[in-house]
Design a protein around this motif. Structure first.
Motif, PDB file in Angstrom:
ATOM      1  N   TYR A 604      16.642  14.091 -11.646  1.00 20.68           N
ATOM      2  CA  TYR A 604      15.422  14.058 -12.447  1.00 20.68           C
ATOM      3  C   TYR A 604      14.588  12.829 -12.090  1.00 20.68           C
ATOM      4  O   TYR A 604      15.123  11.730 -11.987  1.00 20.68           O
ATOM      5  CB  TYR A 604      15.773  14.004 -13.935  1.00 20.68           C
ATOM      6  CG  TYR A 604      16.720  15.086 -14.347  1.00 20.68           C
ATOM      7  CD1 TYR A 604      16.260  16.375 -14.590  1.00 20.68           C
ATOM      8  CD2 TYR A 604      18.079  14.832 -14.460  1.00 20.68           C
ATOM      9  CE1 TYR A 604      17.138  17.383 -14.950  1.00 20.68           C
ATOM     10  CE2 TYR A 604      18.964  15.827 -14.812  1.00 20.68           C
ATOM     11  CZ  TYR A 604      18.494  17.109 -15.061  1.00 20.68           C
ATOM     12  OH  TYR A 604      19.361  18.095 -15.396  1.00 20.68           O
ATOM     13  N   VAL A 605      13.309  13.058 -11.894  1.00 18.03           N
ATOM     14  CA  VAL A 605      12.409  11.938 -11.648  1.00 18.03           C
ATOM     15  C   VAL A 605      11.402  11.879 -12.785  1.00 18.03           C
ATOM     16  O   VAL A 605      10.844  12.902 -13.185  1.00 18.03           O
ATOM     17  CB  VAL A 605      11.688  12.096 -10.293  1.00 18.03           C
ATOM     18  CG1 VAL A 605      10.482  11.183 -10.207  1.00 18.03           C
ATOM     19  CG2 VAL A 605      12.635  11.791  -9.148  1.00 18.03           C
ATOM     20  N   VAL A 606      11.209  10.693 -13.331  1.00 18.24           N
ATOM     21  CA  VAL A 606      10.172  10.501 -14.342  1.00 18.24           C
ATOM     22  C   VAL A 606       9.080   9.648 -13.706  1.00 18.24           C
ATOM     23  O   VAL A 606       9.338   8.530 -13.271  1.00 18.24           O
ATOM     24  CB  VAL A 606      10.744   9.803 -15.591  1.00 18.24           C
ATOM     25  CG1 VAL A 606       9.638   9.563 -16.609  1.00 18.24           C
ATOM     26  CG2 VAL A 606      11.851  10.638 -16.206  1.00 18.24           C
ATOM     27  N   ASP A 607       7.890  10.207 -13.628  1.00 20.84           N
ATOM     28  CA  ASP A 607       6.818   9.516 -12.918  1.00 20.84           C
ATOM     29  C   ASP A 607       5.633   9.271 -13.854  1.00 20.84           C
ATOM     30  O   ASP A 607       4.842  10.175 -14.114  1.00 20.84           O
ATOM     31  CB  ASP A 607       6.394  10.392 -11.727  1.00 20.84           C
ATOM     32  CG  ASP A 607       5.174   9.825 -11.013  1.00 20.84           C
ATOM     33  OD1 ASP A 607       4.888   8.624 -11.189  1.00 20.84           O
ATOM     34  OD2 ASP A 607       4.518  10.589 -10.278  1.00 20.84           O
ATOM     35  N   PRO A 608       5.487   8.055 -14.354  1.00 21.28           N
ATOM     36  CA  PRO A 608       4.353   7.762 -15.230  1.00 21.28           C
ATOM     37  C   PRO A 608       3.023   7.717 -14.476  1.00 21.28           C
ATOM     38  O   PRO A 608       1.967   7.687 -15.100  1.00 21.28           O
ATOM     39  CB  PRO A 608       4.683   6.380 -15.801  1.00 21.28           C
ATOM     40  CG  PRO A 608       6.112   6.155 -15.483  1.00 21.28           C
ATOM     41  CD  PRO A 608       6.399   6.924 -14.235  1.00 21.28           C
ATOM     42  N   GLY A 609       3.082   7.665 -13.156  1.00 21.21           N
ATOM     43  CA  GLY A 609       1.852   7.727 -12.371  1.00 21.21           C
ATOM     44  C   GLY A 609       1.154   6.410 -12.130  1.00 21.21           C
ATOM     45  O   GLY A 609      -0.041   6.389 -11.834  1.00 21.21           O
ATOM     46  N   PHE A 610       1.904   5.296 -12.232  1.00 17.47           N
ATOM     47  CA  PHE A 610       1.266   4.003 -11.982  1.00 17.47           C
ATOM     48  C   PHE A 610       2.078   3.170 -11.002  1.00 17.47           C
ATOM     49  O   PHE A 610       3.289   3.339 -10.896  1.00 17.47           O
ATOM     50  CB  PHE A 610       1.126   3.218 -13.291  1.00 17.47           C
ATOM     51  CG  PHE A 610       0.146   3.822 -14.240  1.00 17.47           C
ATOM     52  CD1 PHE A 610      -1.218   3.627 -14.058  1.00 17.47           C
ATOM     53  CD2 PHE A 610       0.579   4.598 -15.301  1.00 17.47           C
ATOM     54  CE1 PHE A 610      -2.130   4.199 -14.926  1.00 17.47           C
ATOM     55  CE2 PHE A 610      -0.324   5.167 -16.176  1.00 17.47           C
ATOM     56  CZ  PHE A 610      -1.688   4.971 -15.991  1.00 17.47           C
ATOM     57  N   CYS A 611       1.386   2.295 -10.321  1.00 17.50           N
ATOM     58  CA  CYS A 611       2.100   1.309  -9.522  1.00 17.50           C
ATOM     59  C   CYS A 611       1.240   0.057  -9.443  1.00 17.50           C
ATOM     60  O   CYS A 611       0.048   0.088  -9.740  1.00 17.50           O
ATOM     61  CB  CYS A 611       2.402   1.845  -8.126  1.00 17.50           C
ATOM     62  SG  CYS A 611       0.946   2.007  -7.099  1.00 17.50           S
ATOM     63  N   LYS A 612       1.877  -1.033  -9.048  1.00 18.95           N
ATOM     64  CA  LYS A 612       1.096  -2.265  -8.861  1.00 18.95           C
ATOM     65  C   LYS A 612       0.595  -2.289  -7.436  1.00 18.95           C
ATOM     66  O   LYS A 612       1.331  -1.993  -6.497  1.00 18.95           O
ATOM     67  CB  LYS A 612       1.965  -3.479  -9.154  1.00 18.95           C
ATOM     68  CG  LYS A 612       1.813  -3.906 -10.577  1.00 18.95           C
ATOM     69  CD  LYS A 612       2.402  -5.249 -10.840  1.00 18.95           C
ATOM     70  CE  LYS A 612       2.201  -5.602 -12.287  1.00 18.95           C
ATOM     71  NZ  LYS A 612       3.191  -6.535 -12.791  1.00 18.95           N
ATOM     72  N   LEU A 613      -0.650  -2.629  -7.291  1.00 23.64           N
ATOM     73  CA  LEU A 613      -1.259  -2.592  -5.976  1.00 23.64           C
ATOM     74  C   LEU A 613      -1.949  -3.915  -5.710  1.00 23.64           C
ATOM     75  O   LEU A 613      -2.677  -4.432  -6.561  1.00 23.64           O
ATOM     76  CB  LEU A 613      -2.281  -1.455  -5.937  1.00 23.64           C
ATOM     77  CG  LEU A 613      -2.499  -0.791  -4.588  1.00 23.64           C
ATOM     78  CD1 LEU A 613      -1.233  -0.133  -4.095  1.00 23.64           C
ATOM     79  CD2 LEU A 613      -3.635   0.216  -4.688  1.00 23.64           C
ATOM     80  N   LYS A 614      -1.682  -4.448  -4.545  1.00 30.78           N
ATOM     81  CA  LYS A 614      -2.319  -5.709  -4.190  1.00 30.78           C
ATOM     82  C   LYS A 614      -3.616  -5.379  -3.467  1.00 30.78           C
ATOM     83  O   LYS A 614      -3.637  -4.550  -2.558  1.00 30.78           O
ATOM     84  CB  LYS A 614      -1.393  -6.496  -3.276  1.00 30.78           C
ATOM     85  CG  LYS A 614      -1.748  -7.949  -3.155  1.00 30.78           C
ATOM     86  CD  LYS A 614      -0.621  -8.683  -2.474  1.00 30.78           C
ATOM     87  CE  LYS A 614      -0.983 -10.139  -2.268  1.00 30.78           C
ATOM     88  NZ  LYS A 614       0.117 -10.905  -1.731  1.00 30.78           N
ATOM     89  N   SER A 615      -4.692  -5.990  -3.896  1.00 30.49           N
ATOM     90  CA  SER A 615      -5.923  -5.789  -3.139  1.00 30.49           C
ATOM     91  C   SER A 615      -6.676  -7.117  -3.030  1.00 30.49           C
ATOM     92  O   SER A 615      -6.521  -8.012  -3.855  1.00 30.49           O
ATOM     93  CB  SER A 615      -6.786  -4.705  -3.757  1.00 30.49           C
ATOM     94  OG  SER A 615      -6.879  -4.905  -5.140  1.00 30.49           O
ATOM     95  N   TYR A 616      -7.486  -7.193  -2.008  1.00 26.75           N
ATOM     96  CA  TYR A 616      -8.087  -8.470  -1.651  1.00 26.75           C
ATOM     97  C   TYR A 616      -9.589  -8.421  -1.880  1.00 26.75           C
ATOM     98  O   TYR A 616     -10.260  -7.451  -1.491  1.00 26.75           O
ATOM     99  CB  TYR A 616      -7.779  -8.763  -0.184  1.00 26.75           C
ATOM    100  CG  TYR A 616      -8.346 -10.065   0.304  1.00 26.75           C
ATOM    101  CD1 TYR A 616      -7.833 -11.272  -0.165  1.00 26.75           C
ATOM    102  CD2 TYR A 616      -9.385 -10.092   1.233  1.00 26.75           C
ATOM    103  CE1 TYR A 616      -8.342 -12.474   0.281  1.00 26.75           C
ATOM    104  CE2 TYR A 616      -9.886 -11.294   1.692  1.00 26.75           C
ATOM    105  CZ  TYR A 616      -9.370 -12.474   1.203  1.00 26.75           C
ATOM    106  OH  TYR A 616      -9.875 -13.670   1.643  1.00 26.75           O
ATOM    107  N   ASN A 617     -10.098  -9.449  -2.501  1.00 24.92           N
ATOM    108  CA  ASN A 617     -11.537  -9.543  -2.706  1.00 24.92           C
ATOM    109  C   ASN A 617     -12.084 -10.619  -1.780  1.00 24.92           C
ATOM    110  O   ASN A 617     -11.825 -11.804  -1.977  1.00 24.92           O
ATOM    111  CB  ASN A 617     -11.801  -9.903  -4.175  1.00 24.92           C
ATOM    112  CG  ASN A 617     -13.287  -9.972  -4.482  1.00 24.92           C
ATOM    113  OD1 ASN A 617     -14.117 -10.085  -3.570  1.00 24.92           O
ATOM    114  ND2 ASN A 617     -13.621  -9.920  -5.751  1.00 24.92           N
TER     115      ASN A 617
END
Length: 957
Positions: A604-617
């Motif tokens: 069983y996989v429970v996927d809340p649909g979020f992740c942390k993403l690094k992005s650069y400004n």
DNA sequence: GAGCACTGC
């Protein structure tokens, strides 16, 4: 005799155990029933108060008091009745013996003496049996009492919950109780409440021990059993668990808050899922069967090598071997699409080798995004080919070159092939380059694409294979001049995908509820939950633990395993341990489980649909690490984690509308969301001058490229025309960020390279040096502060940590004592060794500044000159150039102090704009070291402000 | 007084 007594001592509740064994022996075994019977509608604590149970309690107390007390004491109590009688008799006999010794005259007496001696002989062997018989009798009484207890419970249940609809479990439990009573009742003589001691003496006055004990033992013998002893421990455990459950948990219709027609377990926020799609498995099961057959057949007869050959033939790719080879022969570039398990990574290079692509001393390269993958795949292939790893098949990763001049199949990380380009831009030693896992789109892969595409035009003999997952195959094909796509079916079981009916406001809470829902309603199989970060994982763990606390005896055991990158390795290993029978494992993981770790047994996989993403400004020069919705590709990948060992289920905590309309197709490739300074330096070093018009598959924002060029110019790596300078060339030698490499180059001037490479290595491993477990935060903080002294920032503290570890002979124990992560330290040592080697290559002597920390700080400034901030009049920090308000991260040693001018390693937006790894510097040094970047005016202004603030303080004081 | 996904050279 000893055996029995020892046994009694070691098992404090023997009576209980035997009773329960007896009980379970008589009741038809039904696993589901016996496990669901735990707990009870009536509260055990309350029952204890009732008078009719005091008898039982007294028995319990007695059992407890018997624990650890001498064996003699065991003879007291109910179980001792028979023994007491026996003892009394024995005493009498002994008295008689005394008598005979003195009298010994008449025949009659002689006969008596004979009798006594016979009695004594038989005594030893029979005493064991006597004890057992006596105990059996005690147990019989217990059965009766327990029976009474269960009857009362049934009565209580009827009185209290007569009219209320019960859940399935409760109904089962009640039926179970009723059946237990019936079964015990139907046993012959169960209700006879006296015990007959069998006749011990024959009519002629001779003791017949056989007769005496046979009857006593008989009743407690199981048909077919040779002795009267019972030795099942499992049932005892089950029963004890049930008892514990009764004593601690309140559960039943009375506790029910909301009235519903039917329920199993009531959760406040039960989530409704709808089945939206099925990810089909691809003819796996037939394959698997033949796999197993093959395996069992070959186990004995065949050698390991031929077994591997057999397994190779069973991979889906095997059927396409000839077609594949033909396609590769006909086309220079081929996009290969194959899902996990198709065997492309291990088989394709072997096919090419067998087809003669490794003749004339040429090699086949296969790149992987991760080190572990490169190593493990190479190991696997070397086994399949029956050669030693490092000979014909090898791998090459940072810090580790496991190849030789015999190597023809070389697995490597993508970054390693990029480095290879610097040495040999024609890649002349390779006949085939296979870029595996291309869909992951790492920076190195993306740069390789451009370079390989260009190279393929000048080297027509070079074959190029791009292997990827299904989704973006067309994109790869388009990029590589419409190269043909070759599809290989994967091997996966079908997966049911469920979406929520309505959006979930709190994904963490929803995830926990879903896990519990799965746990109580779904069959065996482990659960994998994807969460964005360590913090979420820790809180999910706490909530879960809290919520199962009250249900412990009602539901099967739930083993919670958190996994994230910063978790010490020894704790990470826990997730790979097999789940015990009857229990269920729930893995709370970050994205680490999406690609890097594969856990067996996940259903069983429970996927809340979020992740942390690094992005650069590029405008602020700031990284942000924020929670983002995942892409469709990522969602597919996550779902796929459930179908590896059997049909799977994926619970998505978002609606199918969200999935269809709101989510991106693919995650934004890394190259479009990172600081590109390092990439640009690499490209420049490869002789690519026009970095803006390089053939990127997905071009990064021009701003980011411009900003990278600016930075490299400031650091002196590029001249005014944008060409690589000598400094830049030397910097490019170091496999670290340009700011770090500049710092290393500058250490030559300040004669402190020894210290600076240590700091560079420690900074490079990231923020995983200090370990701060939740329950020992104060201790960990204290240990950390030991590395900070007066006038010492985070950089110097890192230096001290490393040097102390070195003084402690790189001891693991030292790390534990100081709350330092060994893994990170070992990595730092590896990096440091590598840097030290490279120093020599660029002609820098390893010199130490000894105690001159100012020299070290100056070298740091030289590398990190744009990363400076000053204290403003409000006590906040402002960056010198962008005038942006920033904060010192609380994990920094300088978080409490007010330094007027600081240099920081990185600036990351999380909840606030935080600078991490901070050191205080003299503002005057900025102008000294970088007059082209800082003006005297900047610093003067700071001085004035400082004076004003000082005066302000003086008047306040 | 905050909290850091994952990689790679």
């Amino acid at each position: 005799m000893n055996r029995i007594l020892e046994f009694d001592c070691s098992c404090p509740t023997t009576e209980t155990r035997l009773f329960c064994e007896e009980l379970f022996r008589r009741i038809p075994r039904n696993k589901g029933l016996s496990s669901s019977v735990s707990g009870g509608s009536s509260d055990y604590q309350e029952l204890r108060k009732k008078k009719k149970y005091t008898l039982l309690d007294a028995g319990d107390e007695e059992e407890r008091s018997n624990v650890g007390v001498g064996n003699e004491k065991k003879d007291s109590g109910e179980s001792g009745n028979g023994r007491r009688r026996y003892r009394k008799r024995r005493q009498e006999e002994e008295d008689e013996e005394e008598e005979t010794r003195f009298q010994h005259q008449t025949k009659e007496e002689e006969m008596k003496d004979k009798m006594v001696r016979r009695f004594k002989d038989t005594m030893k062997s029979e005493i064991v049996a006597l004890r057992e018989a006596s105990r059996a009798r005690y147990l019989k009484d217990r059965v009766k009492k327990k029976l009474e207890e269960i009857r009362d419970e049934i009565e209580d249940d009827d009185n209290m919950f007569g009219g209320i609809k019960l859940s399935e479990f409760e109904t089962l439990r009640q039926n179970y109780k009723r059946r237990s009573v019936e079964v015990i009742k139907s046993r012959p003589e169960a209700d006879k409440d006296y015990y007959e001691m069998p006749e011990a003496y024959d009519r002629d006055g001779v003791i017949n021990q056989d007769k005496r004990f046979a009857a006593a033992v008989q009743r407690y013998k199981e048909p077919g059993e040779t002795g009267g002893k019972m030795n099942s421990f499992r049932d005892q455990e089950v029963w004890e668990e049930n008892q514990i459950g009764k004593a601690t948990v309140k559960f039943g219709s009375k506790d029910k808050k909301t009235k519903s027609d039917d329920y199993q377990y009531v959760f406040d926020n039960q989530i409704v899922f709808t089945k939206t799609s099925v990810m089909d498995g691809e003819k796996y099961e037939n394959d698997l069967c033949s796999d197993r057959q093959q395996e069992s057949q070959s186990r004995d007869k065949l050698t390991l090598f031929t077994k591997h050959q057999d397994q190779r033939r069973n991979l889906p790719i095997y059927h396409y071997r000839e077609e594949l080879l033909k396609a590769i022969k006909d086309h220079q570039i081929l996009v290969v699409v194959g899902e996990t398990g198709s065997g492309k990574t291990t088989q394709l290079p072997q096919y090419l080798h067998e087809a003669g692509y490794t003749e004339h001393g040429k090699k086949i390269a296969c790149t992987q995004p991760r080190r572990v993958a490169a190593m493990s795949v190479a190991a696997r292939v070397s086994k399949e080919m029956g050669v030693k790893l490092g000979h014909e098949v090898g791998y090459s990763i940072r810090f580790e070159d496991c190849t030789s001049n015999k190597t023809v199949l070389e697995y490597m990380t993508d970054g390693m092939l990029l480095r290879e380009f610097l040495v040999d831009p024609q890649l002349s030693s390779y006949s085939v380059v296979m870029v595996d896992e291309a869909h992951e789109r790492t920076i190195s892969t993306d740069i390789l694409f451009g370079l390989l595409k260009d190279l393929s035009r000048s080297r027509s003999d070079l074959k190029l294979l791009i292997s990827s997952a299904t989704l973006d195959a067309e994109k790869f094909s388009d990029y590589f001049d419409r190269a043909p796509i070759f599809k290989i079916p994967g091997r996966r079981f079908p997966i049911d995908v469920l979406n929520t009916k309505a959006p979930e406001p709190d994904y963490l809470d929803a995830a926990v509820s879903t896990v519990l829902q799965i746990h109580v309603t779904q069959q065996q199989g482990d659960i994998l939950v994807f969460l964005p970060g360590q913090e979420e994982i820790e809180s999910a763990e706490e909530i879960l633990k809290h919520r199962i606390r009250g249900l412990r005896s009602k539901i099967a055991e739930l083993i919670i395993c958190p996994v994230y990158g910063n978790l010490p390795t020894d704790l990470q290993v826990k997730i790979f341990e097999p789940t015990p029978e009857g229990a269920r494992k729930v893995v709370l993981a970050t994205n680490i489980a999406e690609t890097s770790l594969t856990i067996d047994g996940i259903k069983y996989v429970v996927d809340p649909g979020f992740c942390k993403l690094k992005s650069y400004n590029p405008r602020t020069g700031m990284d942000s690490l924020l929670v983002h919705p995942i892409s469709k590709a990522s969602a597919m990948q996550r779902a796929g984690r459930s179908g590896r060992t059997g049909p799977g289920l994926c619970y998505r905590l978002y609606t199918s509308y969200n999935y269809q309309n709101d989510m991106e197709e693919n995650t934004v490739p890394e190259i479009q969301r990172t600081n590109l300074a390092n990439v640009i330096l690499t490209l420049k070093n490869l002789g690519i001058h026009d970095v803006v018009h390089f053939d990127y598959m997905d071009p990064p924002p021009v701003e980011v490229i411009v900003q990278a060029l600016e930075l490299l110019t400031v650091l002196g790596a590029l001249d005014i025309k944008g060409e690589l300078t000598l400094v830049g060339r030397r910097m490019a030698e170091f496999p670290v960020d340009p700011m770090l490499s500049k710092m290393i180059i500058a250490s030559e001037k300040y004669r402190c390279s020894e210290e600076v490479i240590t700091i560079a290595a420690m900074l490079d491993v990231g923020n995983s040096i200090f370990y701060r477990p939740k329950n020992k935060q104060v201790l960990a903080d204290n240990a950390k502060m030991n590395f900070y002294t007066e006038n010492c920032g985070d950089h110097i503290a890192l230096l001290k940590v490393y040097n102390s570890w070195k003084e402690a002979a790189f001891s693991t124990q030292w790390c534990f004592e100081n709350f330092i992560q060994v893994r990170s330290m070992k990595r730092a040592r590896d990096i440091r060794d590598q840097l030290e080697g490279l120093l020599e290559r660029v002609g820098i002597m390893v010199t130490s500044s000894a105690d001159d920390l100012d020299a070290v700080k100056k070298a740091i400034i030289s590398g990190f000159l744009p990363h400076s901030a000053k204290l403003d009049k409000f006590g906040l920090y402002q960056t010198f150039k962008n005038r942006q308000t920033v904060h010192i991260h609380p994990s920094s040693g300088l978080a409490q102090s007010l330094s007027r001018c600081i240099i920081y390693h990185e600036l990351v937006l999380t909840t606030k704009e935080y600078t991490r790894q901070v050191t205080e510097v003299n503002p005057q040094w900025l102008v000294e070291i970088a007059p082209h970047y800082y003006s005297q005016k900047d610093v003067e202004a700071l001085k004035l402000k400082k004076m004003a603030r000082g005066e302000g303080r003086a008047t306040q004081g």
